[in-house]
Design an enzyme around this catalytic site. Sequence first.
Site, short mmCIF file in Angstrom:
data_model
loop_
_atom_site.label_atom_id
_atom_site.label_comp_id
_atom_site.label_asym_id
_atom_site.label_seq_id
_atom_site.Cartn_x
_atom_site.Cartn_y
_atom_site.Cartn_z
N CYS A 2 0.83 -1.22 -0.11
CA CYS A 2 0.03 0.10 -0.03
C CYS A 2 0.99 1.25 0.05
O CYS A 2 1.98 1.27 0.35
CB CYS A 2 -0.97 0.20 1.35
SG CYS A 2 -1.93 -1.21 1.50
N ARG A 27 2.49 0.44 -5.53
CA ARG A 27 2.57 -0.26 -4.35
C ARG A 27 1.34 -0.87 -4.28
O ARG A 27 1.22 -1.68 -3.15
CB ARG A 27 2.76 0.88 -3.30
CG ARG A 27 4.16 1.65 -3.37
CD ARG A 27 4.15 2.63 -2.18
NE ARG A 27 4.50 1.88 -0.97
CZ ARG A 27 5.58 1.88 -0.43
NH1 ARG A 27 6.62 2.35 -1.09
NH2 ARG A 27 5.67 1.16 0.92
N TRP A 70 -3.04 -2.46 -1.44
CA TRP A 70 -2.64 -3.89 -2.06
C TRP A 70 -3.06 -4.87 -1.02
O TRP A 70 -2.66 -4.73 -0.01
CB TRP A 70 -0.95 -4.11 -2.21
CG TRP A 70 -0.62 -5.52 -2.99
CD1 TRP A 70 -0.90 -5.98 -4.15
CD2 TRP A 70 -0.11 -6.80 -2.19
NE1 TRP A 70 -0.58 -7.39 -4.19
CE2 TRP A 70 -0.21 -7.70 -2.94
CE3 TRP A 70 0.11 -6.97 -0.80
CZ2 TRP A 70 0.32 -8.83 -2.78
CZ3 TRP A 70 0.56 -8.04 -0.49
CH2 TRP A 70 0.55 -9.15 -1.48
N ASN A 94 -0.08 1.53 6.01
CA ASN A 94 0.71 0.55 5.14
C ASN A 94 1.50 -0.46 6.11
O ASN A 94 2.15 0.11 7.04
CB ASN A 94 1.75 1.41 4.23
CG ASN A 94 2.59 0.49 3.63
OD1 ASN A 94 2.28 -0.58 3.33
ND2 ASN A 94 3.91 0.68 3.53
N GLY A 95 1.26 -1.56 5.92
CA GLY A 95 1.91 -2.66 6.80
C GLY A 95 1.00 -3.81 7.27
O GLY A 95 -0.08 -3.84 6.41
N GLU A 460 13.35 -17.15 -14.87
CA GLU A 460 12.95 -15.78 -15.01
C GLU A 460 11.96 -15.46 -16.46
O GLU A 460 11.05 -14.76 -16.10
CB GLU A 460 14.16 -14.81 -15.26
CG GLU A 460 14.03 -13.29 -15.53
CD GLU A 460 13.15 -12.67 -14.22
OE1 GLU A 460 12.79 -13.39 -13.23
OE2 GLU A 460 12.44 -11.56 -14.41
N LYS A 464 8.18 -14.12 -15.64
CA LYS A 464 7.65 -12.88 -16.40
C LYS A 464 6.26 -13.21 -17.10
O LYS A 464 5.31 -12.71 -16.94
CB LYS A 464 8.72 -12.56 -17.51
CG LYS A 464 9.75 -11.55 -17.21
CD LYS A 464 9.44 -10.31 -16.58
CE LYS A 464 9.36 -10.59 -15.03
NZ LYS A 464 10.40 -10.15 -14.34
N GLU A 467 3.26 -13.93 -14.58
CA GLU A 467 2.75 -12.68 -13.71
C GLU A 467 2.08 -11.59 -14.72
O GLU A 467 1.26 -11.01 -14.10
CB GLU A 467 4.11 -12.09 -12.95
CG GLU A 467 4.92 -11.12 -13.70
CD GLU A 467 5.81 -10.73 -12.90
OE1 GLU A 467 5.46 -9.90 -11.80
OE2 GLU A 467 7.13 -10.83 -13.32
N HIS A 483 11.63 -36.42 -15.13
CA HIS A 483 11.40 -37.13 -13.83
C HIS A 483 10.19 -36.58 -13.20
O HIS A 483 9.88 -36.79 -11.94
CB HIS A 483 12.62 -36.73 -12.90
CG HIS A 483 13.90 -37.12 -13.30
ND1 HIS A 483 14.29 -38.67 -13.00
CD2 HIS A 483 15.21 -36.46 -13.90
CE1 HIS A 483 15.35 -38.66 -13.78
NE2 HIS A 483 16.04 -37.56 -13.82
N LYS A 582 4.49 -3.26 -7.19
CA LYS A 582 5.86 -3.14 -7.45
C LYS A 582 6.64 -3.32 -6.18
O LYS A 582 7.92 -3.82 -6.17
CB LYS A 582 6.02 -1.95 -7.94
CG LYS A 582 7.47 -1.50 -8.64
CD LYS A 582 7.63 -2.22 -9.73
CE LYS A 582 9.00 -2.30 -10.55
NZ LYS A 582 9.50 -3.58 -11.13
C1 F6R Z 1 8.69 -9.73 -10.74
C2 F6R Z 1 8.93 -9.07 -9.60
C3 F6R Z 1 9.14 -9.53 -8.37
C4 F6R Z 1 10.31 -8.73 -7.63
C5 F6R Z 1 10.35 -9.08 -6.20
C6 F6R Z 1 11.28 -8.30 -5.36
O1 F6R Z 1 8.90 -9.28 -11.96
O2 F6R Z 1 9.25 -7.80 -10.09
O3 F6R Z 1 9.36 -10.61 -8.46
O4 F6R Z 1 11.36 -9.25 -8.26
O5 F6R Z 1 9.08 -8.61 -5.66
O6 F6R Z 1 11.12 -6.95 -5.37
P1 F6R Z 1 12.69 -6.02 -5.15
O7 F6R Z 1 13.54 -6.44 -5.98
O8 F6R Z 1 12.20 -4.79 -5.08
O9 F6R Z 1 13.09 -6.46 -3.76
#
Ligand code: F6R
Length: 587
Positions: A2, A27, A70, A94-95, A460, A464, A467, A483, A582
């Site tokens: 948040c 956020r 969030w 927030n928290g 990775e 991507k 998500e 396996h 994010k």
């Molecule tokens: C995926 C993504 C998340 C962040 C994860 C860690 O695209 O962005 O998996 O990598 O939440 O976030 P940070 O790097 O800010 O600690």
Amino acid sequence: MCGIVGYVGKKRAAPLLLGALKKLEYRGYDSAGIAVLCGGLAVRKCAGEVSNLRSTASMEGTCGIGHTRWATHGGPTERNAHPHVWKRFAVVHNGIIENYQSLRAECEARGEEFYSETDSEVVAHLMEFYYAGDLLGALKETCARLKGSYALAVLCSERPGTIALARYKSPLVVGVGGGVWCASDIPAIAAKDRALYPLADGEFALLGDGAQFYGREGRIEKQPVGRDMSESIPLKRGYRHFMRKEIDEIPAVLAKCRPCALVSASFPGVRDGLAASSHITVVACGTAYHAGLAARCAFETLARVPCTVTVASEYRYADPVIGEGETVIAVSQSGETADTIAAAELARGCGARTVAVVNVTDSTLAGLCDDALPVSAGREIAVAATKSFNAQLMVLYTLAATLAEAKGRRGYGDLLKEMPELAAQTVSVGEGVRAWVAYFVSASSVYFIGRGADYVAALEGSLKLKEITYLPSEGYPAGELKHGTLALVEEGTPIVAVLTSERLAEKTMNAVHEVYARGARVFLITSLAEYAASKELTGAVVIPQCGEVFSPMLSVIPLQLLAYYVSVARGIDPDKPRNLAKSVTVE
Ligand code: F6R
């Protein structure tokens, strides 16, 4: 997570709060709301993004608070949106309040009514309970009852022109100049001539004519922090989505990194500390964890230093053996990820040398580690990390190259200098994945495979895709499919193989033959052109060669592009995938 914001000054608060909230949507964007003091408390809330907030034009007051959510406790509904109001108090939070159930039961036993499923609503009730004319005193008493993490902004209908703040393990910054502001992060309220004061854990503030700061014991003085105002909120500049723009920025970001000079000249302590380390541990979450996995290949292969990579949320509760002479590297784009911060705190407390690899250099993580290496990716807006991943790799590979050099294995730094140009070529050829989209857009599941460093790229690429497209997807070591997971492959299942290792090429191709034989549609990302013509392939993209260990820095780019184009084809906004945010500042 948040984002919270507050404003008190001479102008109408509502439009200013909405503007700042838009900047905090990274956020979370499950719901939004604002409360303004105008006579009494006027409150507007909505489900979804800040832009859904209507009928704020009639809110006249010049003191208010706002929130973009969030969801943690309770669904993303208007009812659960902040600010939460009880009698004279409105609260944004927030928290996570971990003991909210017992506190709520206590309030309900007094006959108080709750309307939401959130953990936050209880804060407004506690404020009302403890308030006897002293706003700060009530906030201190309330916070003394809370377990968990919080950044709180509180309005009281009996205190016009005042916002009360508290911070514990969730970020909160105060800005003074052009009114008095608060927000979860600096860019939301940064402006020329505005002094910025981040609150520390356990600190409080009262905002009104100016800002007064308090510790548990009493009033304290705080010094403003410096801030480079040139770092403004980026614009899309003709791109439809930030994610696509940020992929295009990868070559420039890598060029800006200048990591070799950076580590050797600017951070000799990091270099010498690592050189003296018997073991390196990387802690991180999500994409940053994948950067750690890629770094492990480099630390072990190039520098022959043993390296362990652990998901931060596991590390913090695993009672890890933290040996003497160990360096713990915490990797994070935001520097605010709660689990990564906790893991770094644990390691530091146990005597390890801690190094943060962070994009946001004035973040909590950067502040708590012994050293902080900037990844210099610039602000990343899209929720899915792209350019920050490539930049994290640049910094981590540079550390490995520096260590290797100290052991007499030279040349890796020179290879890294070529990366910006090679990345530009890769973005260009990576566009070839657009021809693959039709095979993915309605797939019931997708698999990404590779070996060694190619397996990290596969992980990775899979993250991507899942998500931002919501397609079930997994990354697997190419040798591991048989396996168990092979049972899931059926006619038309898309499988993306990553193949940049000459050493392991035939082995990875074995897996390609095996899945093709079972009806899979196979797509290849490779730096070895001779394999691109294999008859099993529905599509192939040939990327430049850069050596096996560093290859994820390039091979991930077509995978980022694939996820982006499939997301758009499925009608999803790749910048704001559902349920995600994010910055993950809660456990
Ligand atoms: C995926 C993504 C998340 C962040 C994860 C860690 O695209 O962005 O998996 O990598 O939440 O976030 P940070 O790097 O800010 O600690």
